[in-house]
Enzyme design. Structure first.
Site, PDB file in Angstrom:
ATOM      1  N   HIS A  81      -0.057  36.822  26.357  1.00 26.93           N
ATOM      2  CA  HIS A  81       0.671  35.621  25.950  1.00 26.93           C
ATOM      3  C   HIS A  81       0.146  34.452  26.773  1.00 26.93           C
ATOM      4  O   HIS A  81      -0.425  34.643  27.859  1.00 26.93           O
ATOM      5  CB  HIS A  81       2.170  35.795  26.202  1.00 26.93           C
ATOM      6  CG  HIS A  81       2.800  36.828  25.327  1.00 26.93           C
ATOM      7  ND1 HIS A  81       4.169  36.930  25.192  1.00 26.93           N
ATOM      8  CD2 HIS A  81       2.279  37.801  24.536  1.00 26.93           C
ATOM      9  CE1 HIS A  81       4.462  37.914  24.364  1.00 26.93           C
ATOM     10  NE2 HIS A  81       3.332  38.463  23.959  1.00 26.93           N
ATOM     11  N   GLU A 114       1.617  32.209  28.623  1.00 25.57           N
ATOM     12  CA  GLU A 114       2.198  32.057  29.959  1.00 25.57           C
ATOM     13  C   GLU A 114       1.746  33.165  30.913  1.00 25.57           C
ATOM     14  O   GLU A 114       1.318  32.889  32.037  1.00 25.57           O
ATOM     15  CB  GLU A 114       3.734  32.066  29.889  1.00 25.57           C
ATOM     16  CG  GLU A 114       4.323  31.014  28.975  1.00 25.57           C
ATOM     17  CD  GLU A 114       4.551  31.508  27.548  1.00 25.57           C
ATOM     18  OE1 GLU A 114       5.375  30.881  26.851  1.00 25.57           O
ATOM     19  OE2 GLU A 114       3.929  32.517  27.125  1.00 25.57           O
ATOM     20  N   CYS A 158       9.052  34.466  26.442  1.00 29.32           N
ATOM     21  CA  CYS A 158       9.699  35.748  26.187  1.00 29.32           C
ATOM     22  C   CYS A 158      10.109  36.381  27.520  1.00 29.32           C
ATOM     23  O   CYS A 158       9.772  35.874  28.598  1.00 29.32           O
ATOM     24  CB  CYS A 158       8.745  36.676  25.423  1.00 29.32           C
ATOM     25  SG  CYS A 158       7.378  37.299  26.431  1.00 29.32           S
TER      26      CYS A 158
END
Length: 162
Positions: A64, A66, A94
């Site tokens: 992801h 991040e 998330c």
């Protein structure tokens, strides 16, 4: 009082500037065959690294935006403490990415579209938002939410409903 207002205005301008960049990275990620999520890591009002979701191009479901930017930056800089950094992300992270923020001791996180708003657009989502992770964690970044949300909505509507 005037100085406080000026500082708040300056921070809002910086937040908008870096969020525009995160949203552009999100759009690029979608155009590159990945899901539309982008992130910008900043220290002392300067970008130190940018990243985008690469789950499909890297065949890594954990890549992801991040988590990728935290992993890449900490590894390259040989550090594990991001307490002096701000991470701008195109969407509320998330639970996995929020966990990485906790364990890296991230100082500040700024996001645009919220967890529940993304679920409405996409039709699905993991039902644990970053706030729940942070509330139960020893290290909690300062959080600013909803920055340039109006600009984020079309990025996600185009990807998930287009």
């Amino acid at each position: 009082m005037k100085n406080n207002i000026k500082v708040i205005q300056q921070q809002a301008e910086l937040d908008a500037k870096f969020m525009k960049q995160a949203l552009k990275l999100a759009q690029d990620a979608g155009n590159n065959g990945n899901e539309p999520f982008g992130a910008v890591l900043v220290k002392n009002d300067k970008v130190v690294l940018t990243g985008e979701n690469q789950i499909h191009t890297e065949c890594d479901p954990t890549y992801h935006a991040e988590l990728g930017i935290i992993r890449d930056f900490c590894t390259s800089q040989k550090i594990t403490d991001l307490s002096e950094y701000t991470l701008y992300t195109s969407c509320e992270p998330c639970c996995m990415c929020a966990g990485a923020m906790v364990w890296s001791n991230l100082g500040r996180m700024v996001y645009s579209l919220g967890h529940d708003e993304l679920a409405e657009i996409a039709g699905f989502n993991i039902m644990i938002g970053s706030e729940e992770i942070f509330s139960k964690s020893p290290n909690r970044p300062e959080v600013a939410k909803g920055v340039l949300k109006e600009a984020a909505v079309p990025v996600y509507v185009d990807y998930f409903q287009g």
